[in-house]
Design a protein around this motif. Structure first.
Motif, PDB file in Angstrom:
ATOM      1  N   UNK A  98       0.803  -1.136   0.235  1.00 18.87           N
ATOM      2  CA  UNK A  98      -0.111  -0.055   0.013  1.00 18.87           C
ATOM      3  C   UNK A  98       0.802   1.393  -0.095  1.00 18.87           C
ATOM      4  N   UNK A  99       1.994   1.028   0.506  1.00 22.26           N
ATOM      5  CA  UNK A  99       3.176   2.437   0.455  1.00 22.26           C
ATOM      6  C   UNK A  99       4.324   1.818   0.064  1.00 22.26           C
ATOM      7  N   UNK A 100       4.435   1.475  -1.240  1.00 21.23           N
ATOM      8  CA  UNK A 100       5.685   1.021  -1.757  1.00 21.23           C
ATOM      9  C   UNK A 100       7.115   1.874  -1.540  1.00 21.23           C
ATOM     10  N   UNK A 101       8.207   1.364  -1.574  1.00 19.76           N
ATOM     11  CA  UNK A 101       9.500   2.154  -1.353  1.00 19.76           C
ATOM     12  C   UNK A 101       9.665   2.801  -2.704  1.00 19.76           C
ATOM     13  N   UNK A 109      -3.375   4.587   0.655  1.00 16.99           N
ATOM     14  CA  UNK A 109      -3.925   4.698   1.891  1.00 16.99           C
ATOM     15  C   UNK A 109      -4.634   6.168   1.855  1.00 16.99           C
ATOM     16  N   UNK A 110      -5.812   6.329   2.328  1.00 16.96           N
ATOM     17  CA  UNK A 110      -6.536   7.378   2.485  1.00 16.96           C
ATOM     18  C   UNK A 110      -5.999   8.432   3.227  1.00 16.96           C
ATOM     19  N   UNK A 115      -2.162   9.083  12.608  1.00 20.67           N
ATOM     20  CA  UNK A 115      -1.721   7.775  12.210  1.00 20.67           C
ATOM     21  C   UNK A 115      -1.045   7.358  13.318  1.00 20.67           C
ATOM     22  N   UNK A 116      -1.485   6.143  13.619  1.00 18.65           N
ATOM     23  CA  UNK A 116      -1.015   5.067  14.942  1.00 18.65           C
ATOM     24  C   UNK A 116      -0.412   3.832  14.211  1.00 18.65           C
ATOM     25  N   UNK A 117       0.740   3.764  14.762  1.00 21.10           N
ATOM     26  CA  UNK A 117       1.463   2.403  14.271  1.00 21.10           C
ATOM     27  C   UNK A 117       2.226   1.907  15.345  1.00 21.10           C
ATOM     28  N   UNK A 118       2.209   0.596  15.572  1.00 21.30           N
ATOM     29  CA  UNK A 118       2.882  -0.228  16.672  1.00 21.30           C
ATOM     30  C   UNK A 118       3.849  -0.838  15.844  1.00 21.30           C
ATOM     31  N   UNK A 119       4.804  -0.320  15.097  1.00 18.68           N
ATOM     32  CA  UNK A 119       5.595  -1.111  14.115  1.00 18.68           C
ATOM     33  C   UNK A 119       6.442  -2.051  14.814  1.00 18.68           C
ATOM     34  N   UNK A 120       7.145  -3.257  13.989  1.00 16.13           N
ATOM     35  CA  UNK A 120       7.536  -4.280  14.480  1.00 16.13           C
ATOM     36  C   UNK A 120       8.697  -3.923  15.506  1.00 16.13           C
ATOM     37  N   UNK A 121       8.772  -4.686  16.659  1.00 16.67           N
ATOM     38  CA  UNK A 121       9.545  -4.394  17.590  1.00 16.67           C
ATOM     39  C   UNK A 121      10.524  -5.507  17.730  1.00 16.67           C
ATOM     40  N   UNK A 144       6.136   3.482   6.736  1.00 17.27           N
ATOM     41  CA  UNK A 144       5.195   4.389   7.577  1.00 17.27           C
ATOM     42  C   UNK A 144       5.457   5.794   7.124  1.00 17.27           C
ATOM     43  N   UNK A 145       6.976   6.499   6.955  1.00 16.72           N
ATOM     44  CA  UNK A 145       7.246   7.713   6.584  1.00 16.72           C
ATOM     45  C   UNK A 145       6.711   7.894   5.338  1.00 16.72           C
ATOM     46  N   UNK A 146       6.554   6.982   4.415  1.00 21.81           N
ATOM     47  CA  UNK A 146       6.087   7.357   3.060  1.00 21.81           C
ATOM     48  C   UNK A 146       4.629   7.799   3.000  1.00 21.81           C
ATOM     49  N   UNK A 147       3.821   7.102   4.062  1.00 25.54           N
ATOM     50  CA  UNK A 147       2.468   7.362   4.316  1.00 25.54           C
ATOM     51  C   UNK A 147       2.512   8.692   4.766  1.00 25.54           C
ATOM     52  N   UNK A 148       3.284   9.002   5.927  1.00 25.43           N
ATOM     53  CA  UNK A 148       3.326  10.528   6.309  1.00 25.43           C
ATOM     54  C   UNK A 148       3.658  11.370   5.487  1.00 25.43           C
ATOM     55  N   UNK A 149       4.549  11.125   4.645  1.00 24.84           N
ATOM     56  CA  UNK A 149       4.878  12.146   3.791  1.00 24.84           C
ATOM     57  C   UNK A 149       3.900  12.635   2.691  1.00 24.84           C
ATOM     58  N   UNK A 150       2.927  11.532   2.259  1.00 27.46           N
ATOM     59  CA  UNK A 150       2.041  11.807   1.086  1.00 27.46           C
ATOM     60  C   UNK A 150       0.869  12.259   1.893  1.00 27.46           C
TER      61      UNK A 150
END
Length: 498
Positions: A98-101, A109-110, A115-121, A144-150
């Protein structure tokens, strides 16, 4: 939940189409109208800890991504399936699709406000190799950063293990902070660390010591971020790692999160086996004898029965071959035996079954203070031995099976009780899936009360730079999410308003 570009359910596809038509302007970054409250997305969603918290805050979930099939099924049945099809969020099973490199490719992503994310620990956890962003899973932060940027949400809230801000991951921590600032977010360069046991039940706390790092950012634009940093203006951590209000963590009682035994249909599955009861009863006899003879509790260092011998029996150079930490434990056990050999020898003679215990059950870690019986404690059967603690707050749930044993009831916590320990509501259900998967999902989850407290404090502090609809929704919400613990009426969170 399934991949949004491959196997989205028919209902989800209809919902996605209607949502795109109704909110087409939002996909280009238009703000949410105040009348609609705020919308959020839930990435690396697990079983819905962030969902529970943000729904309580007055938000509406518009997008969910979770790759684990069993966790996503639990999320769907609790949070998505009860909704009318038109109100269901878009579902995705792999955020990298959904948010390719590749930034030349669009994201799916709409637009959203939070934005909430419990990204892999795992790349940062002490229980793993701690390879950080050198490991593939660690680089998912950049998706995640790609989604935030867009999409530029007003608030970004990330959660991870405490170790992510530790010395072994200094590079990763600085990378995350720098990236968020470059994207225009006001972020503290110090971690916000908080645990649900520091909150009273009136604020959604639960009896679990679970320190987690929360990273919160408010969008103010990259230019303003640079000006504030140049002026030496950087925010403090959102909250301190300290008890809130007049709460004292030792006021917790683990039993508050327990269901009544007669409400558990398969209770026998969680009760201790006869062998396990024998282990506890045998050690409990030593606890009682030691107190009766010496008038005090057992020592706090690990008791290793294999090292109960006299110092004269230690061969030359034997201790020198051990690491320093192990030398200390062995020496303490030798001295313990020399001081109490009559008691220990009598106890061993009365319990010949002890000789056949598994090696790990011949060790005891007494951390239960002045309690008079092992059955009065919370226990864990660990590879390092039987560990006993006071029945106040519990150790952190983990994604491996070391389920807490509540001594007074002679049984383990059920998966439903593990979910309640994470602050999920009484109605939450794991369905009919296997217990091992349920415990794992609870151990990987977000503590709802802790996340809500941190989020609420951030929104209130940053209110001047946030959408008024978001601030108003948070201020309207009650101080405590609907945990409904079995606490005394005077401490009941359900009696609290806002």
């Amino acid at each position: 939940m399934r991949n949004s570009d491959q196997a989205m359910s028919a209902a989800a596809r209809r919902n996605y189409g209607s949502r795109k038509a109704a909110t087409s302007t939002k996909l280009y970054g238009m703000p949410t109208p105040a009348a609609q409250g705020f919308e959020y997305i839930d990435l690396f969603a697990g079983i819905g800890g962030f969902h529970a918290m943000l729904n309580h805050a007055g938000g509406t979930c518009v997008y969910v991504s979770e790759i684990d099939k069993e966790a996503s099924a639990t999320y769907f049945s609790n949070w998505v399936e009860p909704l009318p099809p038109v109100d269901r969020p878009v579902l995705n099973s792999d955020i990298t699709t959904a948010a390719p490199d590749d930034e030349a490719m669009p994201i799916e992503v709409p637009s959203h406000d939070v934005l909430a994310a419990g990204f892999p620990c795992q790349p940062f956890s002490k229980s793993g190799a701690q390879r950080g962003m050198d490991e593939t899973r660690g680089t998912l932060f950049f998706n995640i950063a790609r989604v935030i940027k867009e999409r530029r949400p007003a608030v970004v809230m990330l959660e991870n293990v405490r170790n992510i801000a530790g010395p072994r991951h200094r590079y990763e921590w600085l990378t995350i902070v720098r990236t968020l600032r470059e994207l225009g977010y006001r972020v503290s360069d110090r971690p916000t660390v908080f645990s649900p046991h520091l909150l009273p039940p009136t604020r959604g706390g639960t009896p679990q010591i679970r320190d987690r790092v929360f990273i919160l950012g408010t969008y103010i634009g990259a230019d303003r971020v640079e000006r504030e940093i140049a002026a030496g203006i950087t925010p403090d951590p959102v909250v301190k790692r300290a008890p809130v209000d007049d709460w004292t963590p030792d006021m917790w009682k683990a039993e508050w999160i327990l269901d009544s035994d007669d409400s558990i249909a398969n209770l026998r599955d969680y009760q201790l086996t006869e062998a396990e009861k024998t282990w506890v009863n045998t050690w409990d006899d030593l606890v009682r004898r030691f107190r009766a003879i010496n008038g005090t509790k057992l020592p706090g260092f690990p008791l290793w029965s294999a090292e109960w011998r006299r110092e004269s029996e230690v061969s030359p150079g034997e201790l020198d071959a051990l690491p320093a930490w192990k030398q200390q434990i062995v020496l303490k056990n030798i001295k313990f035996y020399e001081h109490h050999h009559d008691l220990i020898d009598s106890w061993l003679a009365d319990h010949p079954e002890f000789a056949d215990f598994p090696t790990s059950r011949k060790k005891l870690e007494w951390q239960a203070r002045d309690l008079g019986s092992l059955w009065a404690t919370v226990m864990h059967f660990r590879p390092s031995g039987i560990r006993a603690k006071p029945p106040t707050y519990l150790p952190a749930l983990v994604a491996i099976t070391q389920t807490s044993i509540y001594g007074p009831r002679q049984r383990r916590l059920t998966p439903h009780e593990a979910a309640r320990l994470q602050g999920l509501p009484p109605s939450f259900s794991f369905g009919s899936q296997r217990d091992a998967a349920s415990y794992k999902q609870a151990g990987n989850g977000v503590a709802v009360g802790a996340a809500w407290h941190v989020f609420r404090e951030h929104v209130i502090r940053e209110r001047e730079d946030l959408p008024s609809s978001l601030v108003a929704a948070v201020e309207r919400a009650k101080l405590a999410p609907p945990v409904a613990l079995s606490v005394p009426r005077s401490l009941s969170p359900t009696s609290n308003s806002s």
